[in-house]
Design an enzyme around this catalytic site. Structure first.
Site, PDB file in Angstrom:
ATOM      1  N   SER A   1     -31.766   5.137  39.452  1.00  0.00           N
ATOM      2  CA  SER A   1     -32.965   4.354  39.163  1.00  0.00           C
ATOM      3  C   SER A   1     -33.188   3.333  40.265  1.00  0.00           C
ATOM      4  O   SER A   1     -32.240   2.912  40.946  1.00  0.00           O
ATOM      5  CB  SER A   1     -32.796   3.634  37.822  1.00  0.00           C
ATOM      6  OG  SER A   1     -33.778   2.641  37.633  1.00  0.00           O
TER       7      SER A   1
ATOM      8  N   TYR B   1     -27.888  -2.522  33.168  1.00  0.00           N
ATOM      9  CA  TYR B   1     -28.582  -1.254  33.412  1.00  0.00           C
ATOM     10  C   TYR B   1     -28.533  -0.888  34.893  1.00  0.00           C
ATOM     11  O   TYR B   1     -28.220   0.247  35.255  1.00  0.00           O
ATOM     12  CB  TYR B   1     -30.043  -1.351  32.957  1.00  0.00           C
ATOM     13  CG  TYR B   1     -30.819  -0.074  33.189  1.00  0.00           C
ATOM     14  CD1 TYR B   1     -30.648   1.028  32.360  1.00  0.00           C
ATOM     15  CD2 TYR B   1     -31.724   0.025  34.246  1.00  0.00           C
ATOM     16  CE1 TYR B   1     -31.355   2.201  32.565  1.00  0.00           C
ATOM     17  CE2 TYR B   1     -32.435   1.195  34.468  1.00  0.00           C
ATOM     18  CZ  TYR B   1     -32.246   2.288  33.625  1.00  0.00           C
ATOM     19  OH  TYR B   1     -32.945   3.446  33.847  1.00  0.00           O
TER      20      TYR B   1
END
Length: 331
Positions: free
Chosen positions: A160, A186
Site C-alpha cells: 500500500s 497499518y
C-alpha cells in the site's frame, strides 16, 4: 542471477488500466491460482479475471456465505475457508489445498484488514501486522512445496502507499512500547508485505518462484468499514444520504485496482524478474523518504537488510523452524 532493478519498465499501461486489460488476452488455462480474500473488492475482480482466462482459482475466504454468493457465476473457482488471523485456519487451508497434490502457479496474498476494532489478537500481536503480514507469511511457508512444483510460480503481496508512514520499527512490532497509532500500524503491516516479497524472491528465484509487492491504488472497498466518517473525509471520501460513499477524484475503480495484481501474476514483461514494488501495472520508481506525492516506493519498503531481519523475526514469532524456506546461497 542479477537483482531486478527497481525502476519502471514503461509497460504501456497506467493508473486507468483495468485488470482485464492488464491480462492482455493471455490464456492461462491449466494454471492454478490462490487468491486470499478473493470474494470481495479487488480480490473478487482478481479472481474473475484470472478464472475467465482459464486458470483454476482457489479462494481463501473468511465469510464462506458471502464467497458462495459472490462467486456463484464464475467457472473454475473453488472456495476453502481461511481466516488469516487464525494460525489453525491457515494450516487447515494449506492442508486442504496440498491434499490435491497440485502445483501452485500463482499466489495472490490479497486479503487484509485496516483499522480493526481489536488492536491485538489472542497472541498479543498487533492485529494489522498479524493479519496482513504474518498470516500470509505462514500461508506461503505452508504452500512452499506446491510453489516449487510449479517451476515458474509468482507470489503477489498486496502492499500500500500506506508504507510512507515508515520506516518499520522491528524492535516494537506490536506497539508494546510505543503509543498505538492505527495508521502507523497499518503502514508498517504493508511495509512488511513489501519486504516479504523482497526476501521471498531472494529465497525463491533458484526454484523459479518470483515475488512482487503491489500498491493497488486508492480504492473504496470493504476495508473502509472500520473507519469513521471523519477519517474518510480526510481522504476526500464523502457519504451519501443512503449510506453509500462517493469515490473522490484520483481514486480507482475496483477494476483498475485489481490491475497491478493481475499484471504481476501473468505479464511476460516480468519473466525472470522479481523482488520489486509495483504500481499502475509497472515497476515503481524509488523516491526519496520525504517525497510528498502519493506515488513511488520509499527506500525502507525495499531494503534488503531489513527484509532479511523481518523474515527471521517472522519465523520466530510464528515458531516456524528457521529457513523453512531456505535462504539463498548468497543471502
Amino acid at each position: 542471477m542479477m537483482a531486478t532493478v527497481q525502476k519502471p519498465l514503461h509497460s504501456g499501461f497506467g493508473p486507468e488500466t483495468t485488470a482485464q486489460a492488464a491480462l492482455a488476452g493471455r490464456d492461462i488455462r491449466g494454471k492454478v491460482a490462490i487468491v486470499t480474500g478473493g470474494h470481495s473488492g479487488i480480490g473478487l475482480e482478481t479472481t474473475r479475471v484470472l478464472s475467465s482466462a482459464g486458470a483454476t482459482v482457489i479462494v481463501g475466504a473468511r465469510d464462506i456465505k458471502k464467497a458462495r454468493i459472490n462467486l456463484a457465476d464464475m467457472k473454475n473457482v473453488e472456495i476453502i475457508p481461511l481466516d488469516l488471523a487464525n494460525p489453525h485456519s491457515i494450516d487447515q487451508f494449506a492442508t486442504e489445498f496440498l491434499k490435491s497434490n497440485r502445483a501452485l502457479d500463482i499466489l495472490v496474498n490479497n486479503a487484509g484488514v485496516a483499522s480493526p476494532p481489536v488492536i491485538k489478537d489472542e497472541r498479543g500481536f498487533d492485529t494489522q501486522f498479524a493479519t496482513n503480514h504474518l498470516g500470509h507469511f505462514q500461508l506461503t511457508v505452508n504452500l512452499w512445496q506446491a510453489l516449487k512444483k510449479s517451476g515458474s510460480a509468482r507470489v503477489v503481496a498486496l502492499s500500500s502507499i500506506g508504507h510512507i508512514s515508515g520506516p518499520i520499527d522491528l524492535s516494537d512490532l506490536h506497539f508494546n512500547k510505543r503509543h498505538y497509532n492505527k495508521d502507523v500500524s497499518y503502514g508498517e503491516s504493508k511495509i512488511a508485505c513489501s519486504l516479504f516479497a523482497v526476501e521471498l524472491d531472494q529465497r525463491g528465484k533458484d526454484y523459479g518462484i518470483r515475488a512482487f509487492a503491489v500498491h493497488p491504488g486508492g480504492i473504496l472497498t470493504d476495508l473502509i468499514r472500520n473507519m469513521t466518517d471523519e477519517e474518510l473525509a480526510l481522504w476526500g471520501v464523502q457519504k451519501r444520504e443512503d449510506g453509500t460513499y462517493i469515490s473522490p477524484e484520483g481514486f480507482k475503480t475496483v477494476e483498475q485496482g485489481a490491475a497491478t495484481s493481475v499484471w504481476c501474476a501473468v505479464s511476460p514483461l516480468l519473466d525472470g524478474k522479481g523482488g520489486v514494488y509495483c504500481e499502475n501495472c509497472d515497476i515503481a520508481e524509488v523516491v526519496p523518504a520525504d517525497y510528498k506525492d502519493l506515488t513511488g516506493v520509499r527506500p525502507w519498503a525495499i531494503d534488503t537488510v531489513t527484509a532479511k531481519k523481518l523474515w527471521t523475526l517472522s519465523e520466530d514469532l510464528l515458531q516456524i523452524p528457521r529457513d523453512s524456506i531456505p535462504a539463498a546461497a548468497n543471502n
